[in-house]
Design an enzyme around this catalytic site. Structure first.
Site, short mmCIF file in Angstrom:
data_model
loop_
_atom_site.label_atom_id
_atom_site.label_comp_id
_atom_site.label_asym_id
_atom_site.label_seq_id
_atom_site.Cartn_x
_atom_site.Cartn_y
_atom_site.Cartn_z
N LYS A 106 -38.82 -3.13 25.50
CA LYS A 106 -39.47 -1.82 25.63
C LYS A 106 -40.96 -1.98 25.41
CE LYS A 106 -40.64 1.63 22.93
NZ LYS A 106 -41.88 2.09 23.60
N CYS A 144 -54.27 -7.05 16.08
CA CYS A 144 -53.56 -6.98 14.79
C CYS A 144 -54.27 -7.83 13.75
CB CYS A 144 -52.13 -7.42 14.96
SG CYS A 144 -52.03 -9.01 15.77
N GLU A 194 -43.70 -8.41 13.37
CA GLU A 194 -45.12 -8.79 13.39
C GLU A 194 -45.89 -7.48 13.27
OE1 GLU A 194 -46.53 -11.70 13.64
OE2 GLU A 194 -45.06 -13.04 14.55
N GLU A 225 -55.61 -0.16 8.00
CA GLU A 225 -55.90 -0.67 9.32
C GLU A 225 -56.43 0.46 10.21
OE1 GLU A 225 -52.50 -1.68 11.82
OE2 GLU A 225 -53.53 -3.52 12.37
P1 NAP Z 1 -46.61 1.27 16.99
O1 NAP Z 1 -46.96 2.68 17.06
O2 NAP Z 1 -45.99 0.72 15.77
O3 NAP Z 1 -45.67 0.99 18.24
C1 NAP Z 1 -45.15 -0.27 18.52
C2 NAP Z 1 -43.92 -0.08 19.37
O4 NAP Z 1 -42.91 0.59 18.62
C3 NAP Z 1 -44.17 0.78 20.61
O5 NAP Z 1 -43.40 0.29 21.68
C4 NAP Z 1 -43.69 2.14 20.13
O6 NAP Z 1 -43.36 3.04 21.15
C5 NAP Z 1 -42.49 1.78 19.30
N1 NAP Z 1 -42.14 2.83 18.36
C6 NAP Z 1 -42.94 3.79 17.82
N2 NAP Z 1 -42.24 4.59 17.01
C7 NAP Z 1 -40.97 4.16 17.03
C8 NAP Z 1 -39.76 4.59 16.41
N3 NAP Z 1 -39.74 5.64 15.58
N4 NAP Z 1 -38.62 3.90 16.66
C9 NAP Z 1 -38.64 2.85 17.50
N5 NAP Z 1 -39.72 2.40 18.13
C10 NAP Z 1 -40.89 3.04 17.89
O7 NAP Z 1 -47.87 0.35 17.28
P2 NAP Z 1 -48.95 0.54 18.43
O8 NAP Z 1 -49.72 1.77 18.12
O9 NAP Z 1 -48.33 0.42 19.76
O10 NAP Z 1 -49.82 -0.78 18.17
C11 NAP Z 1 -50.69 -0.93 17.09
C12 NAP Z 1 -50.05 -1.66 15.92
O11 NAP Z 1 -49.49 -2.90 16.34
C13 NAP Z 1 -51.06 -2.03 14.87
O12 NAP Z 1 -50.56 -1.73 13.60
C14 NAP Z 1 -51.23 -3.53 15.03
O13 NAP Z 1 -51.66 -4.20 13.89
C15 NAP Z 1 -49.87 -3.95 15.45
N6 NAP Z 1 -49.90 -5.25 16.13
C16 NAP Z 1 -49.45 -6.36 15.45
C17 NAP Z 1 -49.49 -7.61 16.05
C18 NAP Z 1 -49.00 -8.84 15.33
O14 NAP Z 1 -48.69 -9.81 15.98
N7 NAP Z 1 -48.91 -8.85 14.01
C19 NAP Z 1 -49.98 -7.74 17.35
C20 NAP Z 1 -50.45 -6.60 18.00
C21 NAP Z 1 -50.40 -5.36 17.38
P3 NAP Z 1 -44.50 4.12 21.59
O15 NAP Z 1 -45.44 3.36 22.41
O16 NAP Z 1 -43.79 5.18 22.34
O17 NAP Z 1 -45.13 4.65 20.33
#
Ligand code: NAP
Ligand code: MG
Length: 494
Positions: free
Chosen positions: A188, A299, A264, A398
């Site tokens: 997804k 991230c 991650e 963050e």
């Molecule tokens: P996010 O809001 O946590 O979303 C990540 C994924 O999870 C998206 O596909 C999202 O769908 C889905 N999701 C959201 N709410 C959910 C729920 N209640 N149940 C199941 N799935 C759900 O993160 P983001 O805003 O896309 O990205 C930013 C974050 O990613 C930051 O915190 C960043 O640090 C982290 N990140 C970490 C790494 C690493 O390798 N450590 C790399 C890149 C990014 P939707 O798109 O519909 O919300």
């Protein structure tokens, strides 16, 4: 090298898929859809299907039946290697098309998507394709008359849920190792960036990877992501995203079938700058890249700088001077310093951090403004706050945007304490000319990666991931394969 005009033309040709790709073809989903807008202009790009629970079930069943059939899971290693190499070649052939999709969807500089993200993903598919037949299983030292085999076996259906900041790379980081060892995958993508993943699923089939090995289901987190997390027939859930959503996946696993979960998550990575740094001006360039590359949506962005007081003032001016090279512009223009922020909502969230910091004891050095251009207000200036209180929100949370927090320190011990005083532990960087200090700090900083004399180093060959609130499990390198295999013991009394 393509010009701004070339990229505008490339973007005009872009086709955006909107339906789930399940079992080797695009299929109809239910009625629910969501809007995919270009943050650089606010323009509506596509209405995308929110796959939903029934579609998730169809995707998992397609993945399971492909897995059980053995066409991929029990195919010869040469077959899997050759198909994955062909897939990598196809991704390389379509690099411009895929780079444009990511740039339109989420606002990053198309030049970065094309010159950095795509080559990294292509390399990664080649790396894991080539790894398939180079890892041996084990024979345990069991008593005479017995043979103890320790085998690595694929786990079955791997689900991946990824964020929007590096749509193609985040897909490759999960899919390449999972697929290489024989699993089937249901991915997804983030709601802000569904387009490249859907096209890549189509290219996988074109490369001869059997139908059902890679299924891509666009949708919202709270519906489609949750249904995937709760599905009783998913064996492994590999997640990249925020710490907050990572917690949900642990709960989903507990509420359903105890699927393995790998997280991650986010970070607040520190860059420790000492007066004995080899080259302070070069270090300032590292700092700038560490926070402003990809609009700060990294991230492992090094979003807090801890700098030794004797070079503090000089260093702050050097960093501020770098801001000019990161001025936001049209993401399709290779001359833009940064692209657009992914959405107006994310821009609002970034500005809340900026406004809170403005009202605090911190000093705004440069930036701090939201910008409107091309009919969109999803742009933020490269921003620096100095004298940031280490207990403040900006120092601890963050932002996922182009906002840097600088705090001076007096001693190495103080710098180390500040570095480790965080809920996160993803990455850290240290600028020093002292070999002893480099070793001392890389040993004592609690982070998955410590970079000395550079910032945020990573590669296909080295593991990437965090400690504490940044999650667990490692992407990249041969270690990533451990997430997608199980150990099976075969004991033979002969
Ligand atoms: P996010 O809001 O946590 O979303 C990540 C994924 O999870 C998206 O596909 C999202 O769908 C889905 N999701 C959201 N709410 C959910 C729920 N209640 N149940 C199941 N799935 C759900 O993160 P983001 O805003 O896309 O990205 C930013 C974050 O990613 C930051 O915190 C960043 O640090 C982290 N990140 C970490 C790494 C690493 O390798 N450590 C790399 C890149 C990014 P939707 O798109 O519909 O919300
Ligand atoms: Mg999101």
């Amino acid at each position: 090298m393509r010009s701004h005009q070339d990229w505008v033309q490339e973007a005009a040709k872009a086709t955006l898929h909107t339906r789930p790709f399940i079992g080797g073809r695009f299929v109809e989903a239910g009625q629910a859809t969501f809007e995919n807008r270009n943050p650089a202009t606010g323009e509506l790009l596509s209405e995308v299907a929110d796959t939903g629970a029934a579609g998730v079930d169809a995707a998992v069943r397609a993945a399971r039946s492909t897995y059980d059939s053995g066409v991929w899971s029990r195919a010869g290693m040469r077959f899997r290697r050759e198909r994955m190499l062909r897939f990598a070649d196809l991704l390389a052939d379509h690099a411009a098309e895929l780079a444009v999709l990511d740039s339109l969807d989420m606002g990053k500089r198309v030049a970065d998507a094309h010159d950095l993200d795509l080559p990294f993903s292509v390399d990664l598919f080649r790396y894991y394709a080539e790894a398939i037949d180079k890892i041996n299983d084990e024979v345990a030292p069991t008593p005479p008359g017995t043979l103890g085999l320790i085998r690595r076996v694929p786990l079955g259906v791997v689900a991946a849920v990824i964020p929007w900041n590096y749509p193609v790379d985040m897909l490759a980081w999960k899919v390449a190792p999972a697929m290489a060892v024989g699993n089937s995958v249901v991915l997804k993508p983030a709601e802000q960036s569904p387009s490249s993943a859907l096209r890549i699923a189509e290219l996988a089939v074109e490369a001869g990877i059997p139908e059902g090995v890679l299924n891509v289901i666009p949708g919202l987190g709270e519906t489609t992501g949750k249904a995937l997390g709760l599905h009783p027939d998913v064996d492994v859930l590999a997640f990249t995203g925020s710490t907050e959503v990572g917690r949900y996946f642990l709960q989903y696993a507990g509420q359903s079938n105890l699927k393995q979960v790998w997280l991650e998550c986010g970070g607040k990575s520190p860059h420790l700058v000492f007066a004995d740094a080899v080259d302070l001006a070069e270090t300032a360039k590292h700092t700038a890249a560490g926070i402003w590359f990809n609009q700060g949506a990294v991230c492992s962005a090094h979003s807090r700088v801890l700098v030794e007081r004797s070079v503090h003032e000089e260093f702050v001016s050097l960093v501020a001077a770098e801001a000019a090279s990161y001025a936001p512009g049209d993401p399709l223009d290779p001359a833009a310093g940064m692209g657009a922020i992914v959405s107006p909502e994310q821009t609002d969230a970034i500005m809340r951090f900026v406004d809170e910091a403005r009202d605090s004891s911190a000093r705004l050095v440069t930036g701090g403004e939201r910008i409107t251009r091309d009919g969109s207000d999803s742009y933020v200036q490269p921003t620096v706050f100095d004298d940031v209180d280490p207990t403040s929100t900006l120092a601890r949370e963050e932002v996922f945007g182009p906002v840097l927090a600088i705090t001076p320190f007096d001693t190495e011990a103080e710098a180390l304490a500040l570095a480790n005083d965080s809920a996160y532990g993803l990455a850290a960087s240290v600028a020093t000319g002292s070999l002893g200090r480099a070793h001392r700090l890389s040993e004592q900083i609690h982070a998955g990666t410590v970079t000395v004399n550079g910032v945020d180093a990573f590669s296909a060959w080295t593991p990437f991931g965090g400690f504490k609130g940044s999650g667990f499990g490692r992407d990249l390198s041969l270690h990533a394969l451990d997430k997608y295999v199980g150990l099976k013991t075969v004991w033979i009394n002969h």
